[in-house]
Design a protein around this motif. Structure first.
Motif, PDB file in Angstrom:
ATOM      1  N   VAL A  41       0.862  -1.180   0.000  1.00 31.09           N
ATOM      2  CA  VAL A  41       0.000   0.000   0.000  1.00 31.09           C
ATOM      3  C   VAL A  41       0.901   1.232   0.000  1.00 31.09           C
ATOM      4  O   VAL A  41       1.713   1.420   0.906  1.00 31.09           O
ATOM      5  N   ALA A  42       0.784   2.049  -1.047  1.00 26.12           N
ATOM      6  CA  ALA A  42       1.561   3.289  -1.165  1.00 26.12           C
ATOM      7  C   ALA A  42       0.682   4.459  -0.757  1.00 26.12           C
ATOM      8  O   ALA A  42      -0.506   4.494  -1.099  1.00 26.12           O
ATOM      9  N   ILE A  43       1.254   5.425  -0.049  1.00 24.12           N
ATOM     10  CA  ILE A  43       0.456   6.495   0.537  1.00 24.12           C
ATOM     11  C   ILE A  43       1.055   7.873   0.251  1.00 24.12           C
ATOM     12  O   ILE A  43       2.243   8.005  -0.047  1.00 24.12           O
ATOM     13  N   GLU A  44       0.199   8.892   0.404  1.00 22.22           N
ATOM     14  CA  GLU A  44       0.602  10.275   0.169  1.00 22.22           C
ATOM     15  C   GLU A  44       1.277  10.854   1.417  1.00 22.22           C
ATOM     16  O   GLU A  44       0.713  11.696   2.119  1.00 22.22           O
ATOM     17  N   ARG A  45       2.447  10.362   1.663  1.00 26.14           N
ATOM     18  CA  ARG A  45       3.334  10.898   2.690  1.00 26.14           C
ATOM     19  C   ARG A  45       4.725  10.996   2.079  1.00 26.14           C
ATOM     20  O   ARG A  45       5.115  10.139   1.288  1.00 26.14           O
ATOM     21  N   GLU A  46       5.462  12.032   2.447  1.00 31.07           N
ATOM     22  CA  GLU A  46       6.764  12.229   1.820  1.00 31.07           C
ATOM     23  C   GLU A  46       7.740  11.106   2.189  1.00 31.07           C
ATOM     24  O   GLU A  46       7.745  10.611   3.322  1.00 31.07           O
ATOM     25  N   LEU A  47       8.560  10.769   1.238  1.00 38.44           N
ATOM     26  CA  LEU A  47       9.545   9.709   1.423  1.00 38.44           C
ATOM     27  C   LEU A  47      10.448   9.999   2.616  1.00 38.44           C
ATOM     28  O   LEU A  47      10.823   9.098   3.363  1.00 38.44           O
ATOM     29  N   LYS A  48      10.761  11.263   2.832  1.00 35.71           N
ATOM     30  CA  LYS A  48      11.656  11.635   3.929  1.00 35.71           C
ATOM     31  C   LYS A  48      11.018  11.385   5.300  1.00 35.71           C
ATOM     32  O   LYS A  48      11.714  11.374   6.324  1.00 35.71           O
ATOM     33  N   ASP A  49       9.705  11.166   5.329  1.00 28.87           N
ATOM     34  CA  ASP A  49       9.002  10.907   6.583  1.00 28.87           C
ATOM     35  C   ASP A  49       8.808   9.418   6.847  1.00 28.87           C
ATOM     36  O   ASP A  49       8.024   9.031   7.719  1.00 28.87           O
ATOM     37  N   LYS A  94       7.091  16.857  -2.508  1.00 33.06           N
ATOM     38  CA  LYS A  94       6.486  18.182  -2.603  1.00 33.06           C
ATOM     39  C   LYS A  94       7.294  19.093  -3.523  1.00 33.06           C
ATOM     40  O   LYS A  94       8.522  19.013  -3.585  1.00 33.06           O
ATOM     41  N   LEU A  95       6.570  19.977  -4.227  1.00 28.96           N
ATOM     42  CA  LEU A  95       7.196  21.029  -5.031  1.00 28.96           C
ATOM     43  C   LEU A  95       6.384  22.309  -4.878  1.00 28.96           C
ATOM     44  O   LEU A  95       5.195  22.273  -4.530  1.00 28.96           O
ATOM     45  N   ALA A  96       7.019  23.427  -5.146  1.00 30.77           N
ATOM     46  CA  ALA A  96       6.342  24.726  -5.046  1.00 30.77           C
ATOM     47  C   ALA A  96       5.205  24.807  -6.066  1.00 30.77           C
ATOM     48  O   ALA A  96       5.251  24.192  -7.131  1.00 30.77           O
ATOM     49  N   TRP A  97       4.196  25.606  -5.726  1.00 33.02           N
ATOM     50  CA  TRP A  97       3.023  25.774  -6.580  1.00 33.02           C
ATOM     51  C   TRP A  97       2.962  27.231  -7.032  1.00 33.02           C
ATOM     52  O   TRP A  97       2.555  28.105  -6.268  1.00 33.02           O
ATOM     53  N   PRO A  98       3.389  27.542  -8.268  1.00 35.86           N
ATOM     54  CA  PRO A  98       3.567  28.945  -8.707  1.00 35.86           C
ATOM     55  C   PRO A  98       2.319  29.612  -9.277  1.00 35.86           C
ATOM     56  O   PRO A  98       2.407  30.452 -10.164  1.00 35.86           O
ATOM     57  N   MET A  99       1.133  29.260  -8.765  1.00 33.50           N
ATOM     58  CA  MET A  99      -0.098  29.783  -9.361  1.00 33.50           C
ATOM     59  C   MET A  99      -0.313  31.256  -9.044  1.00 33.50           C
ATOM     60  O   MET A  99      -0.917  31.989  -9.842  1.00 33.50           O
ATOM     61  N   ASP A 100       0.148  31.716  -7.896  1.00 28.01           N
ATOM     62  CA  ASP A 100      -0.054  33.126  -7.540  1.00 28.01           C
ATOM     63  C   ASP A 100       0.577  34.055  -8.570  1.00 28.01           C
ATOM     64  O   ASP A 100       0.003  35.091  -8.933  1.00 28.01           O
TER      65      ASP A 100
END
Length: 230
Positions: A41-49, A94-100
């Protein structure tokens, strides 16, 4: 099999995932998804955690952790434990979200995009609110994993490409950032996938389009659809 979900912590008050009715619905969804027979089961948590996630899952398996209001735990941990897995697999990046920056430029140069974005946002809010008011957890997930809903999500990304087109291409940056993030997530998935694995992925539905595209394109992977198991 990527199973796109809403984020439980952001659910409206009238559809509290921790309420008895919704908890029964979540457990029913887990029962159904077990038919996929996942080996991981793969989950939406960062690999570093990973160390923290491993510790939390170990305590949960021992019966000493009450699951938080989060789809990763409510679905992912439950599924893995029911299958007797010794671990779950964080694969997020995670990556930055440049929508602003895009919206600031569009406000002055391309306001038609902002009008579309506002209409799209209101329509999505109405649709999702209706899901939560009228549907069970199983039905909500079926909606969120439908081709129609994923097309609606992809529409705003495609329209963003129009901002600054043939000028500064500023609208390319958010979709490019999304694609880069999802490629890295998929690379993390490849790092844990082994021949014969049946991997169930619990993730925000905004990622499902990319998971499906990448899985279909990989020569050693086969895509399974959650509609066949929910």
């Amino acid at each position: 099999m990527p199973v796109g979900t809403f984020h439980f912590s952001g659910a409206p008050e009238f559809n509290d995932p921790m309420a008895p009715k919704q908890q029964a619905e979540i457990k029913a969804v887990v029962d159904s998804l077990l038919a996929f027979r996942p080996t991981k089961v793969a989950i939406e948590r960062e690999l570093k955690d990973s160390t923290h996630v491993d510790s939390l899952y170990r305590v949960y398996r021992m019966g000493e952790y009450d699951l938080e209001v989060n789809e990763v735990y409510q679905l992912g941990f439950r599924l893995a434990k029911r299958r007797g897995h010794g671990a779950v697999y964080p694969i997020d990046y995670k990556l930055a979200w440049p929508m602003d920056t895009v919206n600031t430029w569009a406000r002055e140069h391309q306001p038609s995009f902002l009008r579309f974005q506002k209409r799209w946002g209101k329509q999505m809010e109405t649709i999702v609110d209706s899901f939560h008011r009228n549907e069970t957890m199983r039905q909500i997930l079926l909606h969120l994993n439908s081709d129609r809903f994923l097309s609606r999500l992809q529409a705003i990304r495609m329209r963003t490409l129009e901002v600054g087109a043939a000028q500064n291409y500023i609208g390319v940056e958010p979709p490019a950032s999304i694609a880069r993030r999802n490629m890295r997530i998929f690379a993390n998935l490849l790092a844990v996938a082994e021949p014969g694995d049946r991997i169930l992925i619990i993730y925000g539905t905004g990622h499902s389009h990319y998971f499906r595209e990448y899985i279909r394109g990989h020569p050693q992977m086969e895509l399974a659809h959650p509609k066949d198991y929910l």
